[in-house]
Design a protein around this motif. Structure first.
Motif, mmCIF file in Angstrom:
data_model
loop_
_atom_site.group_PDB
_atom_site.id
_atom_site.type_symbol
_atom_site.label_atom_id
_atom_site.label_comp_id
_atom_site.label_asym_id
_atom_site.label_seq_id
_atom_site.Cartn_x
_atom_site.Cartn_y
_atom_site.Cartn_z
ATOM 1 N N GLU A 192 0.820 -1.213 0.000
ATOM 2 C CA GLU A 192 0.000 0.000 0.000
ATOM 3 C C GLU A 192 0.853 1.261 0.000
ATOM 4 N N ASN A 193 1.939 1.238 0.717
ATOM 5 C CA ASN A 193 2.843 2.385 0.770
ATOM 6 C C ASN A 193 4.273 1.945 0.483
ATOM 7 N N GLU A 194 4.403 1.132 -0.526
ATOM 8 C CA GLU A 194 5.729 0.646 -0.939
ATOM 9 C C GLU A 194 5.722 0.453 -2.448
ATOM 10 N N THR A 195 6.602 1.192 -3.120
ATOM 11 C CA THR A 195 6.634 1.178 -4.582
ATOM 12 C C THR A 195 8.072 1.120 -5.064
ATOM 13 N N LEU A 196 8.331 0.223 -6.005
ATOM 14 C CA LEU A 196 9.640 0.150 -6.646
ATOM 15 C C LEU A 196 9.655 1.085 -7.857
ATOM 16 N N PHE A 197 10.618 1.990 -7.881
ATOM 17 C CA PHE A 197 10.807 2.905 -9.005
ATOM 18 C C PHE A 197 11.998 2.403 -9.804
ATOM 19 N N THR A 198 11.760 2.045 -11.058
ATOM 20 C CA THR A 198 12.817 1.594 -11.972
ATOM 21 C C THR A 198 12.938 2.597 -13.107
ATOM 22 N N TRP A 199 14.161 3.059 -13.339
ATOM 23 C CA TRP A 199 14.438 4.000 -14.422
ATOM 24 C C TRP A 199 15.366 3.290 -15.413
ATOM 25 N N ILE A 200 14.881 3.125 -16.640
ATOM 26 C CA ILE A 200 15.659 2.481 -17.699
ATOM 27 C C ILE A 200 15.840 3.479 -18.837
ATOM 28 N N PHE A 201 17.030 3.558 -19.385
ATOM 29 C CA PHE A 201 17.219 4.425 -20.546
ATOM 30 C C PHE A 201 18.439 4.008 -21.353
ATOM 31 N N GLN A 202 18.394 4.398 -22.604
ATOM 32 C CA GLN A 202 19.538 4.288 -23.499
ATOM 33 C C GLN A 202 19.564 5.560 -24.313
ATOM 34 N N THR A 203 20.643 6.297 -24.194
ATOM 35 C CA THR A 203 20.690 7.627 -24.788
ATOM 36 C C THR A 203 21.954 7.826 -25.600
ATOM 37 N N ASP A 204 21.838 8.586 -26.658
ATOM 38 C CA ASP A 204 22.989 9.015 -27.454
ATOM 39 C C ASP A 204 23.201 10.489 -27.142
ATOM 40 N N LEU A 205 24.273 10.801 -26.424
ATOM 41 C CA LEU A 205 24.545 12.175 -26.024
ATOM 42 C C LEU A 205 25.080 13.032 -27.163
ATOM 43 N N LYS A 206 25.343 12.409 -28.305
ATOM 44 C CA LYS A 206 25.939 13.085 -29.464
ATOM 45 C C LYS A 206 27.344 13.571 -29.100
ATOM 46 N N GLY A 207 28.063 14.102 -30.112
ATOM 47 C CA GLY A 207 29.470 14.349 -29.880
ATOM 48 C C GLY A 207 30.127 13.006 -29.614
ATOM 49 N N TRP A 208 31.424 12.990 -29.487
ATOM 50 C CA TRP A 208 32.126 11.742 -29.180
ATOM 51 C C TRP A 208 32.851 11.921 -27.862
ATOM 52 N N LEU A 209 32.455 11.147 -26.889
ATOM 53 C CA LEU A 209 32.938 11.298 -25.525
ATOM 54 C C LEU A 209 33.644 10.026 -25.067
ATOM 55 N N PRO A 210 34.657 10.160 -24.200
ATOM 56 C CA PRO A 210 35.359 8.970 -23.683
ATOM 57 C C PRO A 210 34.402 8.052 -22.937
ATOM 58 N N ARG A 211 34.637 6.764 -23.079
ATOM 59 C CA ARG A 211 33.789 5.775 -22.419
ATOM 60 C C ARG A 211 33.716 6.000 -20.916
ATOM 61 N N TYR A 212 34.872 6.254 -20.282
ATOM 62 C CA TYR A 212 34.881 6.423 -18.830
ATOM 63 C C TYR A 212 34.044 7.639 -18.429
ATOM 64 N N LEU A 213 34.052 8.680 -19.255
ATOM 65 C CA LEU A 213 33.311 9.889 -18.922
ATOM 66 C C LEU A 213 31.803 9.661 -19.023
ATOM 67 N N ILE A 214 31.374 8.935 -20.047
ATOM 68 C CA ILE A 214 29.956 8.593 -20.191
ATOM 69 C C ILE A 214 29.495 7.747 -19.006
ATOM 70 N N ASP A 215 30.260 6.699 -18.687
ATOM 71 C CA ASP A 215 29.883 5.796 -17.602
ATOM 72 C C ASP A 215 29.822 6.528 -16.267
ATOM 73 N N GLN A 216 30.831 7.350 -15.996
ATOM 74 C CA GLN A 216 30.872 8.095 -14.738
ATOM 75 C C GLN A 216 29.706 9.071 -14.650
ATOM 76 N N SER A 217 29.445 9.760 -15.735
ATOM 77 C CA SER A 217 28.384 10.763 -15.754
ATOM 78 C C SER A 217 27.011 10.134 -15.566
ATOM 79 N N LEU A 218 26.696 9.080 -16.330
ATOM 80 C CA LEU A 218 25.366 8.483 -16.263
ATOM 81 C C LEU A 218 25.121 7.761 -14.939
ATOM 82 N N THR A 219 26.149 7.102 -14.401
ATOM 83 C CA THR A 219 26.011 6.471 -13.085
ATOM 84 C C THR A 219 25.665 7.519 -12.029
ATOM 85 N N GLY A 220 26.392 8.636 -12.059
ATOM 86 C CA GLY A 220 26.143 9.703 -11.094
ATOM 87 C C GLY A 220 24.770 10.324 -11.247
ATOM 88 N N ILE A 221 24.317 10.494 -12.492
ATOM 89 C CA ILE A 221 23.005 11.094 -12.743
ATOM 90 C C ILE A 221 21.886 10.198 -12.211
#
Length: 298
Positions: free
Chosen positions: A254-283
């Motif tokens: 009744e007062n318990e809900t699982l929130f799941t956020w799924i996404f796959q995004t193309d940020l455009k530009g070409w960015l280092p893999r480590y920077l994408i992973d670090q940024s999206l994990t933090g977000i």
């Protein structure tokens, strides 16, 4: 020049949108006739690309006004001004079959990702949020899970019906605007994100088809990129592309809900893999944590 120096130079040029694609393979970016980019050969770079069958992006015709109601599911405590706005958003009449096909395709893809058999890998976890990734067809999909001590209706009211108010509690989002309404279950939303990774990833904007799905014990707000003639890319802002995204609320009590956020995004530009992973994990962690804090204040 060292590898790190070369990588930093690449990041600066790529954030300005000047990076050059490699011809080594297709990355399914077929947005209304836009160019297709290739896969990346450099060890520093990786694309964030398409989720299998969601890549056929359709040009959106200009809207005109309609007085259709926005939803049959309207919480009684919903902001009346926002409800009025949702109900009177301009509507797109003839493109129903196009959008219905996109909606059905999107729902199928998200349902597949929610199956227990999907081999999600834990990337990071804290007391409230767990972040996962899953690679499909060589492309990375992100997922964040968090349990909330609120009813599914309370969370749905904020996540779906108050989408334009999200910048008030989520510093990762600078703007959310409903551009037009298609029918009771679909609309077009414009979003702009804040810079990330200490400014190394600059602001992006997005134009998404938003789809509402309401099932017993499960509500979903799904999204995928579309091209909107009335909202073309702006000078100085890189237009990102959400291949697929989903806010999924699953009732656990009744007062318990699982929130799941799924996404796959193309940020455009070409960015280092480590920077994408670090940024999206933090977000993911920051967004789900801030949503906890926001709901605690409601």
């Amino acid at each position: 020049m060292s590898a790190d120096e070369r990588s930093n130079e690449e990041v600066q040029s790529l954030n300005s949108g000047e990076g050059r694609p490699s011809p080594n393979g297709p990355l399914a970016v077929s947005q209304g006739g836009y160019r297709n980019y290739g896969a990346i050969s450099s060890p520093y770079m990786t694309p964030v690309g398409s989720i299998g069958d969601i890549h056929d992006l359709t040009r959106v015709p200009s809207p005109y006004h309609s007085e259709q109601s926005s939803s049959n599911h309207t919480p009684s405590d919903m902001d009346p001004l926002l409800h009025q706005k949702l109900a009177k958003e301009p509507s797109l009449p003839v493109a129903d079959t196009i959008y219905t096909a996109r909606k059905e395709q999107l729902v199928r893809s998200i349902d597949e990702l929610l199956e227990e058999s999907v081999p999600w890998r834990v990337v990071k976890s804290d007391a409230r949020v767990t972040v996962y990734t899953f690679v499909k067809n060589g492309m990375k999909i992100w997922r964040g899970d968090s349990m909330y001590n609120y009813s599914i209706d309370e969370l749905w009211r904020v996540l779906y019906y108050q989408v334009e108010l999200q910048p008030q509690w989520n510093s990762q989002v600078m703007e959310n605007t409903i551009l037009c309404k298609i029918d009771d279950e679909m609309d077009i939303v414009y979003s702009m994100t804040a810079p990330a990774a200490g400014g190394m990833v600059t602001s992006r904007d997005f134009v998404n088809l938003r789809v509402k799905v309401e099932r017993p014990g499960q509500f979903m707000s799904l999204g995928t990129a579309v091209e909107q003639e009335d909202k073309p890319p702006q000078a100085g802002i890189i237009r990102g592309e959400n291949r697929t995204s989903a806010y999924v609320l699953s009732k656990r009590g009744e007062n318990e809900t699982l929130f799941t956020w799924i996404f796959q995004t193309d940020l455009k530009g070409w960015l280092p893999r480590y920077l994408i992973d670090q940024s999206l994990t933090g977000i993911i962690i920051a967004t789900l944590t801030k949503f906890h804090e926001h709901m605690d204040k409601e």
